[in-house]
Scaffold this motif. Structure first.
Motif, mmCIF file in Angstrom:
data_model
loop_
_atom_site.group_PDB
_atom_site.id
_atom_site.type_symbol
_atom_site.label_atom_id
_atom_site.label_comp_id
_atom_site.label_asym_id
_atom_site.label_seq_id
_atom_site.Cartn_x
_atom_site.Cartn_y
_atom_site.Cartn_z
ATOM 1 N N ASN A 150 0.827 -1.209 0.000
ATOM 2 C CA ASN A 150 0.000 0.000 0.000
ATOM 3 C C ASN A 150 0.864 1.263 0.000
ATOM 4 O OD1 ASN A 150 -2.359 -1.478 -0.010
ATOM 5 N ND2 ASN A 150 -2.663 -1.377 2.207
ATOM 6 N N ARG A 151 1.942 1.265 0.792
ATOM 7 C CA ARG A 151 2.840 2.427 0.817
ATOM 8 C C ARG A 151 3.531 2.617 -0.528
ATOM 9 N NH1 ARG A 151 5.731 1.472 6.736
ATOM 10 N NH2 ARG A 151 4.002 2.275 8.012
ATOM 11 N N THR A 152 3.914 1.504 -1.149
ATOM 12 C CA THR A 152 4.561 1.586 -2.458
ATOM 13 C C THR A 152 3.610 2.153 -3.500
ATOM 14 O OG1 THR A 152 5.979 -0.305 -1.923
ATOM 15 C CG2 THR A 152 5.723 0.246 -4.257
ATOM 16 N N MET A 153 2.363 1.674 -3.498
ATOM 17 C CA MET A 153 1.381 2.190 -4.450
ATOM 18 C C MET A 153 1.119 3.672 -4.216
ATOM 19 S SD MET A 153 -1.393 -0.855 -5.176
ATOM 20 C CE MET A 153 -2.018 -0.971 -3.505
ATOM 21 N N SER A 154 1.092 4.074 -2.953
ATOM 22 C CA SER A 154 0.871 5.481 -2.632
ATOM 23 C C SER A 154 2.026 6.346 -3.138
ATOM 24 C CB SER A 154 0.709 5.652 -1.115
ATOM 25 O OG SER A 154 0.567 7.014 -0.771
ATOM 26 N N LYS A 155 3.258 5.898 -2.901
ATOM 27 C CA LYS A 155 4.427 6.663 -3.335
ATOM 28 C C LYS A 155 4.509 6.765 -4.860
ATOM 29 C CE LYS A 155 7.413 5.727 0.672
ATOM 30 N NZ LYS A 155 8.666 5.090 1.140
ATOM 31 N N LEU A 156 4.103 5.697 -5.536
ATOM 32 C CA LEU A 156 4.172 5.686 -7.001
ATOM 33 C C LEU A 156 2.897 6.212 -7.650
ATOM 34 C CD1 LEU A 156 5.921 2.230 -7.533
ATOM 35 C CD2 LEU A 156 6.950 4.505 -7.665
ATOM 36 N N ARG A 157 1.901 6.507 -6.816
ATOM 37 C CA ARG A 157 0.623 7.058 -7.283
ATOM 38 C C ARG A 157 -0.062 6.131 -8.276
ATOM 39 N NH1 ARG A 157 2.121 13.542 -8.073
ATOM 40 N NH2 ARG A 157 2.885 13.855 -5.940
#
Length: 222
Positions: free
Chosen positions: A190-197
């Motif tokens: 989830n954090r990765t998806m958030s950072k990569l938008r």
């Protein structure tokens, strides 16, 4: 209960799918669309959890409809169901925001399982679609600085988890591989998806390939 919208220009196929899906007590069909424009309008009206989307449709095709739906309702999951499992369609569908890609020859039980997989937030590709996607990246040039720069804000662990997502591992498999709890794996994703938008795992798979975290045939050698 998972609510679905059917988008296909073949009326007979829509009716057949509707009977199959509504025979399952956990699924309900809230509408049918004969082209991509209608699929967008009905999605905004009925707000289904998932759209079963054909690609080749008149006026507005399924790829453009997918882009419009994800722009207006990013939480709507889209599972492409098509006759054409070729690399340009697979790649374009995932790029547009689709979370799954299946051929129309799929077994009914596999389709029902795929709907549940995509509805709960996972990505899903048929074996033929996976081969097509790998072929697309096998022909592509090596990742450049711009591709790798997209990962600059990720921690080493987030990159590691992302590479395993790109290699096709489930959360549980990543958990076992890295010795982490499933909850921790989900948090990293989830954090990765958030950072990569990006909105889902399918988009992570594409970026993992483009940035060189995963090579066709497996993970990048360390």
């Amino acid at each position: 209960m998972i609510s679905l919208l059917l988008a296909d220009d073949q009326a007979l196929l829509r009716k057949t799918l509707r009977m199959l899906l509504e025979a399952d007590p956990g699924l309900t069909v809230v509408g049918e669309a004969a082209d991509g424009g209608e699929a967008v309008d009905l999605t905004l009206e009925h707000r289904p959890d998932l759209v079963l989307m054909d690609i080749r449709m008149p006026r507005v095709d399924g790829l453009e409809a997918t882009r419009r739906i994800k722009r207006e309702r990013p939480d709507t999951r889209i599972l492409v169901l098509t006759t054409f499992e070729v690399d340009e369609y697979v790649f374009a569908a995932l790029r547009a925001g689709a979370a799954g890609f299946l051929g129309k020859g799929v077994d009914p039980a596999e389709l029902l399982a795929a709907i549940r997989t995509v509805a709960r937030g996972d990505a899903l590709l048929s074996p033929s679609a996976t081969k097509a996607l790998i072929a697309r990246f096998r022909e592509a040039a090596a990742p450049g600085p711009a591709d790798s720069a997209r990962l600059a804000d990720l921690t080493p662990r987030e990159r590691e988890v992302m590479a395993l997502v790109g290699a096709g591992l489930s959360n549980d498999e990543i958990s076992v591989r890295l010795g982490l709890s499933p909850h921790t794996v989900k948090t990293h994703i989830n954090r990765t998806m958030s950072k990569l938008r990006v909105g889902d795992r399918a988009q992570l798979v594409i970026i993992a390939y483009e940035a060189g975290l995963v090579r066709p045939g497996g993970l990048r050698p360390r």
